[in-house]
Motif scaffolding. Structure first.
Motif, PDB file in Angstrom:
ATOM      1  N   TYR A 147      -2.567 -20.198   5.598  1.00 36.80           N
ATOM      2  CA  TYR A 147      -3.418 -19.051   5.284  1.00 36.80           C
ATOM      3  C   TYR A 147      -3.877 -19.066   3.830  1.00 36.80           C
ATOM      4  CZ  TYR A 147       1.437 -17.734   4.293  1.00 36.80           C
ATOM      5  OH  TYR A 147       2.746 -17.746   3.883  1.00 36.80           O
ATOM      6  N   SER A 148      -3.491 -20.086   3.071  1.00 36.95           N
ATOM      7  CA  SER A 148      -3.798 -20.123   1.646  1.00 36.95           C
ATOM      8  C   SER A 148      -5.150 -20.744   1.323  1.00 36.95           C
ATOM      9  CB  SER A 148      -2.696 -20.889   0.902  1.00 36.95           C
ATOM     10  OG  SER A 148      -2.510 -22.177   1.459  1.00 36.95           O
ATOM     11  N   TYR A 149      -5.823 -21.346   2.310  1.00 38.30           N
ATOM     12  CA  TYR A 149      -7.165 -21.880   2.089  1.00 38.30           C
ATOM     13  C   TYR A 149      -7.948 -21.825   3.398  1.00 38.30           C
ATOM     14  CZ  TYR A 149      -4.049 -25.847   3.119  1.00 38.30           C
ATOM     15  OH  TYR A 149      -3.073 -26.646   3.627  1.00 38.30           O
ATOM     16  N   ASP A 150      -9.265 -21.852   3.260  1.00 33.40           N
ATOM     17  CA  ASP A 150     -10.136 -21.720   4.419  1.00 33.40           C
ATOM     18  C   ASP A 150     -10.209 -23.034   5.192  1.00 33.40           C
ATOM     19  OD1 ASP A 150     -11.777 -20.286   6.081  1.00 33.40           O
ATOM     20  OD2 ASP A 150     -13.607 -20.743   4.979  1.00 33.40           O
ATOM     21  N   ALA A 151     -10.124 -22.941   6.519  1.00 32.29           N
ATOM     22  CA  ALA A 151     -10.137 -24.123   7.371  1.00 32.29           C
ATOM     23  C   ALA A 151     -10.489 -23.699   8.790  1.00 32.29           C
ATOM     24  CB  ALA A 151      -8.761 -24.796   7.354  1.00 32.29           C
ATOM     25  N   PRO A 152     -10.841 -24.662   9.652  1.00 37.03           N
ATOM     26  CA  PRO A 152     -11.066 -24.314  11.056  1.00 37.03           C
ATOM     27  C   PRO A 152      -9.824 -23.669  11.659  1.00 37.03           C
ATOM     28  CG  PRO A 152     -11.883 -26.516  10.594  1.00 37.03           C
ATOM     29  CD  PRO A 152     -11.125 -26.086   9.372  1.00 37.03           C
TER      30      PRO A 152
END
Length: 333
Positions: free
Chosen positions: A135-140
């Motif tokens: 949850y610490s970076y944007d990803a699919p």
């Protein structure tokens, strides 16, 4: 896609095995039992990951055949490269760890002398951004351990009812704000379906009180755990896997399990305790052989990493280890 610095590092540097020395020592008791019985020792790493524990076992015990199981094909490839120097002593299989008996049978092995399970999400899965576990970076929004099959986390948040989302977030995430998070997800997806972790985190942040986030860690932590468990059916697999692993152990063999949250540990504790108690009816005058315990628990409660281990590998902080030894094998009828 260019790799970031962490993804470009060798596997042996990226992965610090949790409680490595303790796991190897416990498994060593099963290896010694196999040697004493005059058989070639077999150890199963049921959650291979990047192969750190397996490498330590193969280095410590030169006569061990190591069976490595993982549902993640990327992990199998990385571990395969790491364990290649050991040749055919390392036999890697794409499977889920509740399939241990089938895997052993397919390899022509009649049992195992040690079985290791390191549960939960692996370092590889957390570090590979496109997998969507963090949850610490944007990803699919994926979260599948086996990307070749099954529903994704996006499928779950975009199709489950508010009631079902509330249920899994409360049960699997132990999240007290499950209801308001579920309702917010359903409302947000009506405007646009979820595709990335970043947007899901924003929605969760919008409904979890700031005070709760300050004391309970990242506001999305529990929801992400719940989605990951749901997508990968982790607890259902675990409930099948521990009894299957015990059944696959030879006499004197050992099972070692590391869990990372109370839901996992509760299942492991219950499964090991059930097989370590007499099954004789209450008041039965004589304990028959078939009623005697099959396991001897080797750990008093759970064992945890030392402060030094946690400093070296912060992800080890929540690890809880349980272990048991097979002391009776059911007679075959």
């Amino acid at each position: 896609m260019p790799q970031d610095d962490d993804e470009a590092r060798p596997t042996s540097e990226r992965h610090v095995p949790v409680l490595r020395e303790r796991c190897v020592a416990l498994l060593g008791g099963g290896v010694e039992a196999a040697r004493a019985a005059g058989r070639a020792p077999v150890v199963v790493d049921a959650t291979l990951g990047m192969g750190g524990h397996s490498e330590a076992v193969l280095e410590r015990f030169e006569d061990v055949t190591l069976v490595g199981i993982d549902r993640d094909e990327q992990a199998l490839a990385l571990a395969g490269a790491r364990l290649a120097p050991f040749g055919d002593r390392a036999r890697l299989v794409h499977a889920v760890y509740d399939e241990i008996p089938d895997v052993l049978e397919d390899l022509g092995l009649d049992g195992a002398d040690g079985i290791l399970m390191d549960l939960g999400v692996s370092s590889l899965q957390l570090d590979e951004r496109e997998r969507g576990f963090a949850y610490s970076y944007d990803a699919p929004l994926d979260m599948r351990m086996d990307v070749s099959r099954g529903q994704t986390a996006a499928d779950v948040v975009n199709t489950y009812s508010a009631e079902d989302l509330t249920r899994i977030i409360r049960a699997w995430g132990e999240e007290k704000f499950a209801g308001r998070i579920a309702r917010a997800i359903v409302e947000a997806r009506e405007a646009e379906p979820f595709a990335t972790t970043g947007r899901l985190v924003e929605v969760i942040r919008g409904v979890v009180p700031a005070a709760a986030a300050r004391t309970g860690g990242h506001p999305a932590k529990r929801t992400f755990q719940a989605l990951r468990i749901e997508v990968n059916e982790e607890l259902d697999v675990l409930e099948r896997a521990v009894p299957a692993a015990v059944d696959a152990l030879r006499l004197g063999g050992r099972i070692v399990v590391m869990s990372y949250h109370s839901l996992e540990d509760r299942i492991v504790k219950g499964a090991l305790q059930e097989r370590s108690r007499s099954s004789a009816p209450p008041g039965f005058p004589v304990e028959l052989e078939e009623h005697k315990p099959e396991l001897k628990v080797l750990t008093k409660g759970t064992e945890v990493p030392t402060a030094e281990e946690i400093d070296e590998n912060p992800r080890a902080a929540s690890a809880r280890l349980r272990a048991a030894e097979r002391i009776r094998v059911r007679s075959q009828r």
